[in-house]
Design a protein around this motif. Structure first.
Motif, PDB file in Angstrom:
ATOM      1  N   ALA A 343      44.234   8.108  10.535  1.00  0.00           N
ATOM      2  CA  ALA A 343      43.503   6.850  10.522  1.00  0.00           C
ATOM      3  C   ALA A 343      44.415   5.724  11.123  1.00  0.00           C
ATOM      4  O   ALA A 343      43.591   4.932  12.135  1.00  0.00           O
ATOM      5  N   LYS A 344      45.462   5.453  10.777  1.00  0.00           N
ATOM      6  CA  LYS A 344      46.383   4.393  11.509  1.00  0.00           C
ATOM      7  C   LYS A 344      46.565   4.758  12.871  1.00  0.00           C
ATOM      8  O   LYS A 344      46.294   3.765  13.731  1.00  0.00           O
ATOM      9  N   PRO A 345      46.964   5.947  13.382  1.00  0.00           N
ATOM     10  CA  PRO A 345      47.040   6.253  14.632  1.00  0.00           C
ATOM     11  C   PRO A 345      45.783   5.827  15.358  1.00  0.00           C
ATOM     12  O   PRO A 345      45.571   5.527  16.708  1.00  0.00           O
ATOM     13  N   GLY A 346      44.569   6.371  14.918  1.00  0.00           N
ATOM     14  CA  GLY A 346      43.224   6.100  15.477  1.00  0.00           C
ATOM     15  C   GLY A 346      42.952   4.626  15.746  1.00  0.00           C
ATOM     16  O   GLY A 346      42.419   4.438  16.820  1.00  0.00           O
ATOM     17  N   LEU A 347      43.098   3.899  14.684  1.00  0.00           N
ATOM     18  CA  LEU A 347      42.828   2.416  14.890  1.00  0.00           C
ATOM     19  C   LEU A 347      44.004   1.778  16.135  1.00  0.00           C
ATOM     20  O   LEU A 347      43.234   1.137  16.578  1.00  0.00           O
ATOM     21  N   LYS A 348      44.918   2.312  16.053  1.00  0.00           N
ATOM     22  CA  LYS A 348      45.811   1.934  17.197  1.00  0.00           C
ATOM     23  C   LYS A 348      45.510   2.188  18.543  1.00  0.00           C
ATOM     24  O   LYS A 348      45.434   1.382  19.443  1.00  0.00           O
ATOM     25  N   LEU A 349      44.999   3.434  18.746  1.00  0.00           N
ATOM     26  CA  LEU A 349      44.451   3.948  19.863  1.00  0.00           C
ATOM     27  C   LEU A 349      43.143   3.197  20.588  1.00  0.00           C
ATOM     28  O   LEU A 349      43.350   2.930  21.512  1.00  0.00           O
ATOM     29  N   MET A 350      42.371   2.914  19.421  1.00  0.00           N
ATOM     30  CA  MET A 350      41.146   2.315  19.829  1.00  0.00           C
ATOM     31  C   MET A 350      41.215   0.691  20.102  1.00  0.00           C
ATOM     32  O   MET A 350      40.682   0.322  20.882  1.00  0.00           O
ATOM     33  N   ALA A 351      42.290   0.129  19.492  1.00  0.00           N
ATOM     34  CA  ALA A 351      42.509  -1.072  19.703  1.00  0.00           C
ATOM     35  C   ALA A 351      43.232  -1.344  21.264  1.00  0.00           C
ATOM     36  O   ALA A 351      42.803  -2.020  22.083  1.00  0.00           O
ATOM     37  N   ALA A 352      43.904  -0.259  21.659  1.00  0.00           N
ATOM     38  CA  ALA A 352      44.337  -0.172  23.134  1.00  0.00           C
ATOM     39  C   ALA A 352      43.522   0.143  23.939  1.00  0.00           C
ATOM     40  O   ALA A 352      43.241  -0.376  24.906  1.00  0.00           O
ATOM     41  N   LYS A 430      46.777  -2.727  33.873  1.00  0.00           N
ATOM     42  CA  LYS A 430      47.631  -3.166  33.097  1.00  0.00           C
ATOM     43  C   LYS A 430      47.277  -2.588  31.762  1.00  0.00           C
ATOM     44  O   LYS A 430      47.961  -2.004  30.887  1.00  0.00           O
ATOM     45  N   ASP A 431      46.074  -2.631  31.412  1.00  0.00           N
ATOM     46  CA  ASP A 431      45.296  -2.220  30.209  1.00  0.00           C
ATOM     47  C   ASP A 431      45.409  -0.619  30.103  1.00  0.00           C
ATOM     48  O   ASP A 431      45.618  -0.123  29.241  1.00  0.00           O
ATOM     49  N   GLY A 432      45.251  -0.066  31.486  1.00  0.00           N
ATOM     50  CA  GLY A 432      45.442   1.362  31.592  1.00  0.00           C
ATOM     51  C   GLY A 432      47.130   1.885  31.085  1.00  0.00           C
ATOM     52  O   GLY A 432      46.791   2.878  30.245  1.00  0.00           O
ATOM     53  N   LYS A 433      47.765   1.043  31.716  1.00  0.00           N
ATOM     54  CA  LYS A 433      49.184   1.312  31.495  1.00  0.00           C
ATOM     55  C   LYS A 433      49.605   1.307  29.991  1.00  0.00           C
ATOM     56  O   LYS A 433      50.183   2.164  29.266  1.00  0.00           O
ATOM     57  N   LEU A 435      47.362   1.414  27.407  1.00  0.00           N
ATOM     58  CA  LEU A 435      46.683   2.603  26.533  1.00  0.00           C
ATOM     59  C   LEU A 435      47.503   3.891  26.811  1.00  0.00           C
ATOM     60  O   LEU A 435      47.816   4.515  25.757  1.00  0.00           O
ATOM     61  N   LYS A 436      47.927   4.272  28.007  1.00  0.00           N
ATOM     62  CA  LYS A 436      48.871   5.382  28.339  1.00  0.00           C
ATOM     63  C   LYS A 436      49.788   5.345  27.499  1.00  0.00           C
ATOM     64  O   LYS A 436      50.452   6.162  26.784  1.00  0.00           O
ATOM     65  N   LYS A 437      50.531   4.278  27.169  1.00  0.00           N
ATOM     66  CA  LYS A 437      51.598   4.063  26.542  1.00  0.00           C
ATOM     67  C   LYS A 437      51.554   4.490  25.079  1.00  0.00           C
ATOM     68  O   LYS A 437      52.230   5.121  24.356  1.00  0.00           O
ATOM     69  N   VAL A 438      50.401   3.960  24.599  1.00  0.00           N
ATOM     70  CA  VAL A 438      50.029   3.919  23.183  1.00  0.00           C
ATOM     71  C   VAL A 438      49.765   5.306  22.861  1.00  0.00           C
ATOM     72  O   VAL A 438      50.205   6.021  21.989  1.00  0.00           O
ATOM     73  N   ILE A 439      48.942   6.035  23.845  1.00  0.00           N
ATOM     74  CA  ILE A 439      48.813   7.732  23.602  1.00  0.00           C
ATOM     75  C   ILE A 439      49.942   8.388  23.701  1.00  0.00           C
ATOM     76  O   ILE A 439      50.131   9.118  22.877  1.00  0.00           O
ATOM     77  N   ASP A 440      51.015   7.885  24.450  1.00  0.00           N
ATOM     78  CA  ASP A 440      52.108   8.971  24.490  1.00  0.00           C
ATOM     79  C   ASP A 440      53.063   8.587  23.160  1.00  0.00           C
ATOM     80  O   ASP A 440      53.680   9.493  22.707  1.00  0.00           O
ATOM     81  N   GLU A 441      52.864   7.190  22.783  1.00  0.00           N
ATOM     82  CA  GLU A 441      53.665   7.057  21.429  1.00  0.00           C
ATOM     83  C   GLU A 441      52.842   7.830  20.544  1.00  0.00           C
ATOM     84  O   GLU A 441      53.750   8.744  19.549  1.00  0.00           O
ATOM     85  N   VAL A 442      51.855   7.782  20.288  1.00  0.00           N
ATOM     86  CA  VAL A 442      50.955   8.485  19.267  1.00  0.00           C
ATOM     87  C   VAL A 442      51.412  10.195  19.224  1.00  0.00           C
ATOM     88  O   VAL A 442      51.760  10.781  18.370  1.00  0.00           O
ATOM     89  N   LEU A 443      51.314  10.619  20.550  1.00  0.00           N
ATOM     90  CA  LEU A 443      51.391  12.219  20.614  1.00  0.00           C
ATOM     91  C   LEU A 443      52.849  12.579  20.383  1.00  0.00           C
ATOM     92  O   LEU A 443      53.033  13.549  20.074  1.00  0.00           O
ATOM     93  N   ASN A 444      53.610  11.787  20.464  1.00  0.00           N
ATOM     94  CA  ASN A 444      55.199  11.914  20.340  1.00  0.00           C
ATOM     95  C   ASN A 444      55.591  11.747  18.881  1.00  0.00           C
ATOM     96  O   ASN A 444      56.940  12.076  18.497  1.00  0.00           O
ATOM     97  N   GLN A 445      54.734  11.160  18.088  1.00  0.00           N
ATOM     98  CA  GLN A 445      55.024  11.290  16.655  1.00  0.00           C
ATOM     99  C   GLN A 445      55.263  12.534  16.074  1.00  0.00           C
ATOM    100  O   GLN A 445      54.601  13.463  16.524  1.00  0.00           O
ATOM    101  N   GLU A 446      55.865  12.628  14.694  1.00  0.00           N
ATOM    102  CA  GLU A 446      56.070  13.842  14.437  1.00  0.00           C
ATOM    103  C   GLU A 446      54.803  14.638  13.984  1.00  0.00           C
ATOM    104  O   GLU A 446      54.843  15.672  14.188  1.00  0.00           O
TER     105      GLU A 446
END
Lengths: 476, 476, 476
Positions: A343-352, A430-433, A435-446
């Motif tokens: 839920a929390k990562p999903g909200l963050k991804l959709m915001a980005a 810039k928005d694309g970059k 979003l890419k950053k947030v995706i990478d952050e989320v996917l690198n979470q434990e």
């Protein structure tokens, strides 16, 4: 003058009912109603004849009588009546129940209908094509036949006391009535028997608490509780006045048992939220006192621990303390898993992603994907765990959440980011970059790095060892 | 010394129970249990009061008593007891039933949990965040609330005899108990009445046998069998000791009737596989003796023909021989259609795609697509045909299989092959060419060439003629 | 000679039955049947023993007797019988019911099977691999186990009177029988009790009227009608000969109550379409007299207004006139919303896409998407509104329709148009441009322009004002 006399008469009648709990005899006015209705709509009269209202001599007129000031009153064969019997009307005798109900989420159910965000049924699925006398600019038939039937309509009165067809028939639990009261007692206590017995049946709650977004009925049927109920329905003593588990019945609980009915220590309540310790409606589960505060309800002062204690009191009718405590440990763990991993990562991804999406809500496939993850599948997982329906928790729940997160949401967000980064517009780049950053952050979470093939050797070894240890168990 | 005395006493008690089938009177120890529990958890005591255990004077203590050597024993108000009453405990009186159960697939249900492939609930949907005393490195709450509730947990005992909350409450049918026994009799014979009546209810099996991957409950409800049951439940004589179709009841069969209960020629069995002639669990259906061999079960020596004969014996209680034989011809044909047209080619296609996929399982959308084709939809088709639920066979079954095969699997595999063939890496190119070759082979099979528009003129003419002949039928 | 004698005997028997409604005593031939069958298939004999046929002395032989000219006759222990008891056989006593049934859509249910378009089960899902004596060129096991079980098979007789296993067991409602009659009375009046009671159970209709494409059973369960039924089943007087709402029962209606059974003003009918005012089967809903005309049924002369009047007559047993009228206003509005917003534009879009699609039906993903929009989801919305199941109307209905229309159909059509316009073939380019034009036209319709972000300022302001007004309602 006649009006004042009439008003006093009604008051006296009301007081009489409140004082004795029943009338001496069926009123002549009610008798007169019945003379016709026995012929025109006989089943109504028969159902009433099987009701406690009959025994208390509370007839047609006692409930349907109206005052000249009532918006929906009209003259019918010489009597001033209204079609809708609202909670306010019921409260003449059942004031305690109506007060409790009025403080519940149930009574607020229509609130979602006036939200600007209520775009699905009105705009996406619907249009303004359902024109009725009270709505010359129209309503959406998808809202009228769908949402409003559970959440409640705002009943509109036409000339002569008739009700606007977009707004009635309607027994939505949060209905806004012409007299300003909220709700519809007949949502659960169906006309014209109004029995507590029927309201104790799980199917009764299932009119609204079912389907892809809140399958409580389906989960109950899968659970041990539902299994025991359907096997033992005839031993449930459902029509008993007092209905306390461990005293009046023991075979199984229904929805009412756990959420509303009395135990040996607690009274009945018509505020269904008082035993619920998680509000699993939003994308991220919150505590019920938080949502009660948003709605301005008195429940804001009753925290989740008190509510859980209330529910445990019900559980203890049939289970021991350690069973109940352990159950809640399991349930809480599932809610946390869903909240933190999806839920929390999903909200963050959709915001980005938002700046890159078409700003019109539900015009992007991603809007639907994310909406179903939290609103449908994530709720199924949480409700499934709350009520011990393992298939709803897993196959209809976390499995679907994970499938759509990894196989739909992430790939489509990745594509969105990639296309944006290749765009000629600097803002979009810039928005694309980002979003890419947030995706990478989320996917690198434990929680998510397995998806990148980054499960650590240690973890892989641990998983392997666990599996081997487990297999040995079978060699004994 | 005291310990030996105690042990002997328990043995004597056990023998007494086994010999007479019931005790002379309720033990003082059980009476003592009840004194408190009638107050603290009254419904349990009432349910027991309605049980055959009550009539046999088998009380709380007789089942919950423990020995000092039991892993999960603890002292409770002066008595040594354990919470879990395992099949081993039940076998003191019900040894025959427990033996049969122990030889069944049901008793092996937890085995999947220790598989390295059990990646879905533990990794994809879950994490290791559910930390409990027995699992400092954590479990997945998705597994605990989902998988384990049907398949069974490995119960872990904490200090003082309490049970680890990740592992209990749990009544999974393959539960691994502290005493080394497998299963949970209360999975079906719910506490604390343990009635055979409830276990004969279809809903009882429906706790696990429902949902997208094995909707036996839903199929039963659609079938003529389920229809007859729900119309005639009150004529089913469900609480009869002997329960033989054609003797004690005739209105309908439940799950138990066909899979477990006695007929005029066969005894009751607690090994539910002995009347099943297809194992429809895997991607390609296999014969039950094959899967029994893999699990090391004695059923490996009982071939499918014997099992089918057993089932036919049940069918013949209500149907004639030609009806039953013809039914099996229909069912077998559906299994073969699914196996040959979709399952085998699907496996071949996925094997060819494997080198081109992300090696992390379930990180590719294709993993989910293929998984659902065989694990969800293909099973629904086969189970639907097995139990005569035509909508499950077709709309929930073969229709979904075909839709996802042709409109998802094939197009995505084609795209994968095309991209690989355009890759700069020679190995990838080669794998791409091979995948392309396999796709072409599959689509050119007799079963699939329609998709390429290659239906032969002869076949097209035949289809047309059949349709015309059929229409004439209506002109009569 | 013997044959003529036999024929006369049968005629006399038939006449006797028709005249008196029952026989004097059980025939010796039936007694003889029972001698064996009580042993070999006892439940059949018991069920018959609980039937009205038993009371009327109508035994095995009276129904199963055959003539030498019957296609499916065979000698069985010295008697000429047939397995199938067809509607023609039943009509010997129940001529009125069979006549009504024969004029219904039910009796035509097998007609779809001979359609050239019946490509799904035969070609896409199936093959010709199910070879049986009567079908050396084979059938599709998906059709046999799926479609045919509800729609009915064309029963084929093998040598010796046995029935071809692809065609029987089968109780499809439109079965084509060896004697030329259509249907299967036991589709609803199950063997061997044939009770009207069971046929009045909603589950009975649920054998076919359930699932993704016509979930009437599920909708009924969600509706107030179903809720009341399940709460009050024991008060439904289901086995009463006369069964008139408001006279013999009042707690709830079942499917039969509204669609078939008598009211105080109307007789029972076995033509289930006579109270239905919309045919929601096709992509765009039509009036029942239109579809009856296509099928050449006498119903072509009974228009929807008459049928609605018939249904309202049932409603009025329990509801008042304004309730019923308003309900129909709501229902009609939903049908119109679906027809105008989704069905008609959808058909137009698919027609424009056709030249660009692979001509083999169901080899394009778009074929499945559009098929499910109208055949599954659009029906669910319409049936949900017809029977007052709000979740089926909305979440399973209009929500799914809209989601797939905007998030699947439109994007995929856009892509198809774009690719075609970039094609080197002039014809393809032209078709692409035309498709693009139709997409633009549809999206610029009042119903769809929100999707383009073209909601007018006026409309946006109106939505905002409505929301604000609504919120004020809660501040009272």
């Amino acid at each position: 003058m006649k009006r004042i006399f009439y008003f006093v008469a009604v008051m006296l009648l009301t007081l009489q009912v409140q004082a004795s709990g029943k009338l001496d005899k069926l009123s002549n006015k009610s008798k007169k109603c019945m003379e016709c209705h026995q012929k025109t709509s006989p089943a109504i009269v028969e159902m009433w004849g099987a009701s406690k209202h009959f025994r208390g001599k509370v007839g047609c007129y006692e409930c349907h009588q109206a005052q000249a000031t009532d918006k929906d009153q009209f003259m019918h064969h010489g009597e001033r009546i209204s079609i809708i019997v609202s909670p306010k009307d019921c409260s003449k005798c059942h004031s305690h129940e109506v007060k409790e109900f009025s403080e519940s989420h149930h009574a607020q159910a229509a609130k979602i209908l006036g939200s600007l965000d209520n775009v699905l049924a009105e705009v996406v699925e619907g249009n303004s094509g359902f024109v009725t006398p009270a709505f010359p600019e129209g309503n959406s038939a998808a809202a009228v036949n769908g949402c409003w039937q559970c959440h409640g309509s705002e009943v509109k009165v036409l000339k002569g006391g008739k009700l606007d067809p977009a707004t009635w028939p309607n027994t939505g639990i949060g209905r806004l009535n012409p007299d300003g009261s909220r709700g519809s007692c007949s949502a659960c206590h169906s006309r014209h028997k109004f029995s507590v017995e029927q309201a104790r049946n799980p199917e009764n709650c299932g009119k609204c608490h079912m389907g892809p977004d809140h399958p409580q009925m389906e989960i109950y049927k899968e659970s041990k509780h539902g299994i025991a109920y359907y096997a033992n329905k005839d031993k449930m003593n459902m029509d008993n006045g007092k209905w306390i588990p461990g005293q009046d019945y023991n075979a199984a609980p229904t929805c009412a048992t756990c959420h509303m009915s009395a135990t040996k220590d607690m009274p009945v309540t018509h505020d269904v939220g008082l035993r619920i310790s998680w509000n699993n409606r939003p994308a991220v589960s919150i505590r019920p006192e938080v949502s009660d505060k948003k709605l301005g309800l008195p429940g804001q002062h009753i925290n989740w621990k008190t509510r859980r204690k209330n529910m445990k009191n019900v559980c203890l009718s049939c289970h021991n303390g350690s069973y109940v405590d352990n159950f809640y440990t399991q349930y809480d763990a599932l809610v946390e898993l869903y909240n933190e991993k999806f839920a929390k990562p999903g909200l963050k991804l959709m915001a980005a992603a938002q700046p890159l999406l078409n700003p019109v809500k539900f015009s992007n496939e991603l809007d639907f994907i994310w909406f179903e993850i939290w609103h449908h599948e994530g709720r199924r997982a949480r409700h499934g765990a709350a009520m011990m329906g393992p298939d709803y928790t897993h196959w209809h729940g976390t499995y679907e959440v994970a499938k759509h997160f990894y196989a739909k949401l992430i790939p489509k967000l990745k594509k969105l980011a990639k296309e944006a980064m290749a765009d000629s517009d600097a803002k979009v780049q810039k928005d694309g970059k980002n979003l890419k950053k947030v995706i990478d952050e989320v996917l690198n979470q434990e929680n998510h790095k397995w998806f990148l093939g980054k499960m650590s050797d240690k973890e892989r070894a641990k998983r392997k060892k666990n599996a081997e240890d487990f297999k040995k168990r079978y060699e004994k």
